[in-house]
Design a protein around this motif. Structure first.
Motif, PDB file in Angstrom:
ATOM      1  N   ILE A 238     124.827  23.004  19.738  1.00  0.00           N
ATOM      2  CA  ILE A 238     124.764  22.006  18.675  1.00  0.00           C
ATOM      3  C   ILE A 238     124.379  22.729  17.394  1.00  0.00           C
ATOM      4  O   ILE A 238     123.269  23.252  17.276  1.00  0.00           O
ATOM      5  N   GLN A 239     125.322  22.803  16.462  1.00  0.00           N
ATOM      6  CA  GLN A 239     125.075  23.496  15.206  1.00  0.00           C
ATOM      7  C   GLN A 239     124.907  22.492  14.080  1.00  0.00           C
ATOM      8  O   GLN A 239     125.329  21.339  14.172  1.00  0.00           O
ATOM      9  N   VAL A 240     124.274  22.971  13.003  1.00  0.00           N
ATOM     10  CA  VAL A 240     124.023  22.125  11.840  1.00  0.00           C
ATOM     11  C   VAL A 240     124.920  22.577  10.698  1.00  0.00           C
ATOM     12  O   VAL A 240     124.920  23.767  10.329  1.00  0.00           O
ATOM     13  N   ALA A 241     125.692  21.663  10.150  1.00  0.00           N
ATOM     14  CA  ALA A 241     126.485  21.956   8.960  1.00  0.00           C
ATOM     15  C   ALA A 241     125.557  21.958   7.742  1.00  0.00           C
ATOM     16  O   ALA A 241     124.682  21.095   7.602  1.00  0.00           O
ATOM     17  N   LEU A 242     125.757  22.929   6.871  1.00  0.00           N
ATOM     18  CA  LEU A 242     124.823  23.188   5.777  1.00  0.00           C
ATOM     19  C   LEU A 242     124.583  21.984   4.876  1.00  0.00           C
ATOM     20  O   LEU A 242     125.505  21.228   4.562  1.00  0.00           O
ATOM     21  N   ALA A 243     123.332  21.859   4.457  1.00  0.00           N
ATOM     22  CA  ALA A 243     122.962  20.873   3.448  1.00  0.00           C
ATOM     23  C   ALA A 243     122.709  21.543   2.106  1.00  0.00           C
ATOM     24  O   ALA A 243     122.801  20.905   1.053  1.00  0.00           O
ATOM     25  N   THR A 244     122.365  22.824   2.135  1.00  0.00           N
ATOM     26  CA  THR A 244     122.030  23.578   0.916  1.00  0.00           C
ATOM     27  C   THR A 244     122.693  24.941   0.981  1.00  0.00           C
ATOM     28  O   THR A 244     123.246  25.339   2.007  1.00  0.00           O
ATOM     29  N   ASP A 251     131.273  25.252   0.440  1.00  0.00           N
ATOM     30  CA  ASP A 251     132.386  24.492   0.997  1.00  0.00           C
ATOM     31  C   ASP A 251     133.163  25.315   2.015  1.00  0.00           C
ATOM     32  O   ASP A 251     133.616  24.781   3.042  1.00  0.00           O
ATOM     33  N   GLU A 252     133.322  26.607   1.742  1.00  0.00           N
ATOM     34  CA  GLU A 252     134.033  27.482   2.680  1.00  0.00           C
ATOM     35  C   GLU A 252     133.275  27.597   4.006  1.00  0.00           C
ATOM     36  O   GLU A 252     133.882  27.557   5.091  1.00  0.00           O
ATOM     37  N   VAL A 253     131.961  27.739   3.925  1.00  0.00           N
ATOM     38  CA  VAL A 253     131.159  27.873   5.148  1.00  0.00           C
ATOM     39  C   VAL A 253     131.122  26.549   5.913  1.00  0.00           C
ATOM     40  O   VAL A 253     131.269  26.525   7.138  1.00  0.00           O
ATOM     41  N   ARG A 254     130.949  25.451   5.216  1.00  0.00           N
ATOM     42  CA  ARG A 254     130.941  24.150   5.887  1.00  0.00           C
ATOM     43  C   ARG A 254     132.279  23.876   6.572  1.00  0.00           C
ATOM     44  O   ARG A 254     132.323  23.351   7.691  1.00  0.00           O
ATOM     45  N   ASP A 255     133.363  24.219   5.913  1.00  0.00           N
ATOM     46  CA  ASP A 255     134.675  24.026   6.526  1.00  0.00           C
ATOM     47  C   ASP A 255     134.805  24.843   7.807  1.00  0.00           C
ATOM     48  O   ASP A 255     135.345  24.357   8.809  1.00  0.00           O
ATOM     49  N   ALA A 256     134.282  26.068   7.779  1.00  0.00           N
ATOM     50  CA  ALA A 256     134.319  26.917   8.979  1.00  0.00           C
ATOM     51  C   ALA A 256     133.484  26.299  10.097  1.00  0.00           C
ATOM     52  O   ALA A 256     133.872  26.330  11.276  1.00  0.00           O
ATOM     53  N   THR A 267     128.836  19.515  16.002  1.00  0.00           N
ATOM     54  CA  THR A 267     128.295  19.800  14.676  1.00  0.00           C
ATOM     55  C   THR A 267     127.593  18.581  14.116  1.00  0.00           C
ATOM     56  O   THR A 267     128.171  17.489  14.063  1.00  0.00           O
ATOM     57  N   VAL A 268     126.349  18.760  13.720  1.00  0.00           N
ATOM     58  CA  VAL A 268     125.551  17.714  13.079  1.00  0.00           C
ATOM     59  C   VAL A 268     125.496  18.015  11.589  1.00  0.00           C
ATOM     60  O   VAL A 268     125.117  19.127  11.188  1.00  0.00           O
ATOM     61  N   ASP A 269     125.870  17.075  10.767  1.00  0.00           N
ATOM     62  CA  ASP A 269     125.946  17.299   9.322  1.00  0.00           C
ATOM     63  C   ASP A 269     124.603  16.993   8.666  1.00  0.00           C
ATOM     64  O   ASP A 269     124.116  15.862   8.712  1.00  0.00           O
ATOM     65  N   ALA A 270     124.018  18.020   8.050  1.00  0.00           N
ATOM     66  CA  ALA A 270     122.735  17.842   7.359  1.00  0.00           C
ATOM     67  C   ALA A 270     122.904  17.450   5.902  1.00  0.00           C
ATOM     68  O   ALA A 270     121.906  17.245   5.202  1.00  0.00           O
ATOM     69  N   LYS A 271     124.146  17.340   5.458  1.00  0.00           N
ATOM     70  CA  LYS A 271     124.387  17.000   4.058  1.00  0.00           C
ATOM     71  C   LYS A 271     123.776  15.647   3.734  1.00  0.00           C
ATOM     72  O   LYS A 271     123.954  14.671   4.462  1.00  0.00           O
ATOM     73  N   GLN A 292     115.673  14.558  15.005  1.00  0.00           N
ATOM     74  CA  GLN A 292     116.115  13.337  15.683  1.00  0.00           C
ATOM     75  C   GLN A 292     117.637  13.291  15.795  1.00  0.00           C
ATOM     76  O   GLN A 292     118.186  12.872  16.827  1.00  0.00           O
ATOM     77  N   MET A 293     118.336  13.753  14.759  1.00  0.00           N
ATOM     78  CA  MET A 293     119.795  13.811  14.794  1.00  0.00           C
ATOM     79  C   MET A 293     120.278  14.785  15.864  1.00  0.00           C
ATOM     80  O   MET A 293     121.237  14.508  16.599  1.00  0.00           O
ATOM     81  N   LEU A 294     119.626  15.914  15.963  1.00  0.00           N
ATOM     82  CA  LEU A 294     119.982  16.898  16.987  1.00  0.00           C
ATOM     83  C   LEU A 294     119.727  16.343  18.385  1.00  0.00           C
ATOM     84  O   LEU A 294     120.520  16.562  19.307  1.00  0.00           O
TER      85      LEU A 294
END
Length: 328
Positions: A238-244, A251-256, A267-271, A292-294
């Motif tokens: 379970i990975q976290v998509a970047l918030a910062t 955007d390139e890293v989040r897309d990956a 993938t859990v979105d921290a945005k 809690q999301m994780l």
């Protein structure tokens, strides 16, 4: 002569009557005594193991009674937001621990010395040694999972994150990767099951365009290597998509991250989660929410999860089963 025979007959009757009376002074059988002593000894030893204080077993203090071994293990890896910077301002942690992150008798941490101890914040103390650590998502995750699925038993958290690290620094053969695998293997000894890898990393890879472009292939390689070297080919991740971000290429890293395209990876979105004054690290409240999301994401993967070790269930039922079994 008749008198003597009558006397002898009377003596014989008294002897027979004595034999027929119950003897309340007989010693218990050796089997009964042995089993009773063994049951008492087992009860004492298991009680000591279950309720020993952290200081007694090399723990980190806190006075919380706890089990000495977990049944379900979770690996925590990545960079600073997984290591925890909640409550840290100007390299000083404010010391506030929210209710969702308080110590519990059913949550352990694998210490830097590979010893199970009572988990408490900061969870990555002694692991992420180059920066001040504070609140991360690990404790909130553990409490969320246990509240909604107590059947997982005692949870063991294995902190492995290190702040400011690039994905290339987590490549096979490097220090961070080697430490992750070594700690994972140590955590699984004794019959525990590694249930998932929680991964939150990528801020550093937003600085350089080349790193951002290669992030997807490096991330896929890292996940595959971890599964191979831990011999867990279907390990849930379970990975976290970047918030910062630290640079302009978020955007390139989040897309990956959203297109890693591997089975059993969620993938859990921290945005949208709030960051602190540095606009990089999540606040304490955000870390609690992320945990809690994780936890919810993990529980949604119930059909794909590995089987929890039955060792802890056998541990708890042994004494009661032995004591209740009739002596033979």
């Amino acid at each position: 002569m008749a008198l003597r025979n009558t006397t002898l007959a009377s003596v014989d009757l008294e002897r027979q009557a004595a034999k027929s009376k119950p003897n309340y002074h007989l010693k218990p059988s050796s089997t009964f005594v042995a089993k009773a002593m063994f049951a008492i000894l087992c009860f004492f030893l298991l009680g000591c193991a279950r309720f020993a204080k952290p200081a007694d077993l090399g723990g980190n203090g806190g006075g919380v009674p706890y089990f000495s071994q977990p049944g379900s293990v979770f690996l925590l890896a990545g960079q600073s937001n997984m290591a925890g910077r909640g409550g840290v301002v100007n390299d000083v942690w404010d010391g506030y621990v929210p209710p969702e992150c308080q110590p519990s008798a059913t949550v352990l941490r694998l210490s830097p010395g590979l010893i199970w101890e009572a988990a408490k914040e900061p969870l990555h103390l002694g692991i992420d040694i180059n920066k001040t650590v504070g609140i991360g998502p690990g404790m909130s995750f553990a409490h969320t999972v246990l509240t909604k699925d107590p059947g997982l038993g005692v949870i063991g958290l294995v902190p492995c994150a290190a702040g400011g690290t690039n994905i290339s620094e987590w490549g096979r053969g490097g220090h961070l990767y080697t430490r992750l695998i070594r700690r994972g293997e140590a955590a699984a000894r004794g019959g525990a099951t590694i249930q998932a890898l929680l991964w939150y990393q990528g801020e550093t890879d937003t600085v350089n365009l080349e790193d951002a472009k290669k992030y997807r292939s490096r991330l896929r390689r890292f996940f595959n290597h971890v599964r191979t070297d831990l011999e867990l080919p279907t390990l849930p991740i379970i990975q976290v998509a970047l918030a910062t971000q630290q640079g302009p290429y978020i955007d390139e890293v989040r897309d990956a991250q959203f297109h890693v395209d591997l089975p059993n990876v969620k993938t859990v979105d921290a945005k949208g989660l709030q960051a602190g004054p540095d606009y990089l690290h999540l606040t304490t409240a955000s870390q609690v929410q992320l945990g809690q999301m994780l936890g919810d994401a993990f529980l949604e993967r119930m059909p794909l999860r590995l089987q929890t070790s039955s060792a802890s269930r056998r541990h708890h039922s042994f004494v009661s089963g032995f004591l209740c079994r009739p002596f033979r």
